[in-house]
Design an enzyme around this catalytic site. Structure first.
Site, PDB file in Angstrom:
ATOM      1  N   LYS A   1      -2.384 -21.426 -27.304  1.00  0.00           N
ATOM      2  CA  LYS A   1      -1.397 -22.266 -27.995  1.00  0.00           C
ATOM      3  C   LYS A   1      -0.749 -21.569 -29.195  1.00  0.00           C
ATOM      4  CE  LYS A   1      -4.580 -25.546 -28.309  1.00  0.00           C
ATOM      5  NZ  LYS A   1      -5.520 -25.381 -27.205  1.00  0.00           N
TER       6      LYS A   1
ATOM      7  N   GLU B   1       1.165 -24.195 -18.705  1.00  0.00           N
ATOM      8  CA  GLU B   1       0.654 -25.552 -18.471  1.00  0.00           C
ATOM      9  C   GLU B   1      -0.751 -25.723 -19.052  1.00  0.00           C
ATOM     10  OE1 GLU B   1       2.332 -28.294 -16.587  1.00  0.00           O
ATOM     11  OE2 GLU B   1       0.854 -29.079 -17.981  1.00  0.00           O
TER      12      GLU B   1
ATOM     13  N   LYS C   1      -0.142 -29.073 -29.531  1.00  0.00           N
ATOM     14  CA  LYS C   1       0.291 -29.453 -28.189  1.00  0.00           C
ATOM     15  C   LYS C   1       1.593 -30.247 -28.237  1.00  0.00           C
ATOM     16  CE  LYS C   1      -4.370 -29.185 -26.386  1.00  0.00           C
ATOM     17  NZ  LYS C   1      -5.640 -29.896 -26.247  1.00  0.00           N
TER      18      LYS C   1
ATOM     19  N   GLY D   1     -12.200 -27.902 -20.713  1.00  0.00           N
ATOM     20  CA  GLY D   1     -13.150 -27.386 -19.748  1.00  0.00           C
ATOM     21  C   GLY D   1     -12.575 -26.166 -19.053  1.00  0.00           C
TER      22      GLY D   1
END
Lengths: 341, 170
Positions: free
Chosen positions: A128, A152, A228, A320
């Site tokens: 990010k 994504e 995000k 995860g």
């Protein structure tokens, strides 16, 4: 077609990507006609290069047993190890960048991505930091060198948000995107609501379970969600937003009594990130208990409001290794298919 | 926001249509029409209560003024233009040492706006030195006034170092 892949960053995500490429190689070849070979792997100890493809099984075993990729036994002269982790000038097609997020200067991801894009290599990333710190440079580098940049995995783990808005809903005007983009915060709030436990109690429980980091600041102060939100604003709504443009408030200080008061009103408290009319915000909000955004546990959820399709909501596991690898794999396949055509 | 007009109509055929026409002419959204035959006045007129929905926009106010002018022109007797009822309700939660830091002030701040009021308050105080949680249930005169109220409360919460949880827009 075959494609040469470089993997920068061999932590949980990088290793999982390698594992998925290894386990799915037959299906990728037989069903999609795609043959990926990994020619470069790096971690903080250095890097490994092999032009005709690194043995993934061996490199995964080496990382697991010895803690670094450079300890791999050199069984052939073609395999070279370097102390430098950056990608050398080798022949490859796609860089998978999964070094850890750094929101101070974006490194080493920023240099890795920019160098690759400037050489016309495609980039798939879960990182990010660079996307938020200097989105325009990355976007322009991709455009002017006719390279693809897909990320994504940086937003919502396995849950498709960027590709949903930009591919599946293409042609629609995206009016707003909002949702829950941090599983740690959602877990803490859900548990506090269900068990009437204090923030501190649930946080230590989450840390025991590995859901929260030892230093949870990045999640609970809303920083992760804000990153995000900025990425979504840039990628989906054509903005040039950075972390500082997001009005951010986290979940620290929320009491179980407040959650109980919300419940009496048939509402739940969720850490909502949203971008609408150029406003970027992250804050705990009261959400009706039966609203599609009121998902529990560690789940993430995103709701995209459009002019034609109305409101589309997706939910899934936001974090995860497997989930993140799923998004990276789908970006990798879609880039390869584009190149094929 | 809802505005109620109390009219008195002559008890002859066609009067109700005559009174409703200006509303439709100016595109006003009528929410209800109550025709009170049973409350006929000593003058022999019939009271009629018409409720219309208006935004807080100037434009809507002007439109309603035009309707009233036309009703007067048509000789419809307007007894009163009712007070605007508070229509938009929402809740807000505040967390912190809210009792020490003037819960009364917070209520006054909202009630003194003239466009919003606190209609219910739930307070949870787990212990003397612990932070309290309060849920304000507020009614405001329309969406715009509701967001104005939220802004005021946000400012006050920041000043008093209280955490605030707003409703998500649906």
């Amino acid at each position: 077609m075959s494609a040469k892949v470089a993997i920068a960053g061999f932590g949980t995500v990088g290793q999982e990507v390698a594992r998925v490429l290894l386990n799915k190689s037959k299906n990728l070849k037989n069903i999609l006609g795609l043959d990926f070979s990994v020619v470069f792997v790096s971690d903080s100890s250095g890097s490994v290069v092999k032009n005709d493809g690194i043995n993934l099984k061996r490199i995964l075993k080496c990382k697991k047993e010895k803690g670094s990729v450079t300890e791999v036994e050199k069984q052939t002269s073609k395999l070279k190890t370097y102390e430098d982790s950056s990608v050398p000038s080798i022949d490859y097609d796609v860089l998978i960048e999964c070094t850890p997020t750094n929101i101070k200067d974006g490194e080493p991801g920023m240099s890795n991505m920019l160098n690759a894009l400037k050489q016309g290599k495609d980039v798939v990333t879960s990182n990010k930091g660079p996307l938020v710190l200097d989105w325009m440079s990355l976007k322009n580098a991709a455009k002017s060198n006719n390279a693809k940049l897909k990320f994504e995995a940086a937003v919502g783990g396995a849950m498709p948000v960027i590709n949903l808005a930009n591919d599946a809903l293409i042609g629609n005007e995206i009016k707003s995107v909002r949702g829950i983009f941090n599983g740690t915060c959602n877990y803490i709030l859900s548990r506090m609501t269900a068990e009437s436990l204090s923030y501190g109690q649930v946080l230590s429980e989450a840390q025991d379970l590995g859901i929260a980091e030892t230093d949870p600041t990045y999640d609970v102060e809303g920083i992760d969600t804000a990153l995000k939100v900025a990425i979504i604003a840039n990628a989906v709504m054509g903005m040039d937003a950075s972390y500082d443009d997001v009005k951010t408030e986290g979940i620290v200080g929320i009491t179980p009594e407040a959650l109980k008061l919300a419940k009496e009103d048939n509402k739940v408290v969720k850490l909502i990130g949203e971008v609408e009319n150029g406003n970027l915000e992250v804050a705990p909000k009261l959400v009706p208990a039966e609203h599609p955004l009121a998902v529990g546990g560690t789940l993430n959820v995103a709701s995209i409001k459009t002019d034609l399709a109305g409101e589309i909501t997706v939910t899934g596991r936001g974090a995860g290794a497997k989930e993140t690898a799923s998004s990276i794999l789908s970006d990798l396949i879609s880039i390869s298919k584009m190149r094929k055509n | 926001m809802i505005t109620t007009l109390n009219l008195e109509l002559k008890d002859v055929p066609g009067q109700l249509v005559e009174a409703l026409e200006p509303f439709s002419k100016y595109g006003t959204n009528i929410i209800s029409v109550a025709h009170h035959r049973e409350k006929k006045t000593p003058k022999g007129t019939v009271p009629v209560e018409i409720s219309v929905e208006t935004d807080s926009e100037e434009e809507d106010k002007e439109r309603l003024d035009e309707v009233i002018a036309e009703l007067e022109e048509r000789g419809v007797e307007i007894v009163s233009v009712g007070k605007e009822r508070l229509e938009e309700s929402f809740s807000i939660i505040m967390i912190g040492h809210i009792v020490h830091k003037g819960i009364r002030e917070m209520i006054d701040l909202i009630d003194d706006t003239g466009f919003a009021e606190v209609i219910d308050l739930d307070l949870s105080m787990p212990g003397i030195n612990e932070r309290s949680s309060a849920r304000f249930f507020i009614k405001a005169a329309g969406k715009k006034y509701a967001s104005k109220t939220v802004e005021l409360m946000e400012e006050a919460a920041e000043e008093k170092d209280l955490k605030i949880i707003k409703e998500m827009n649906i």
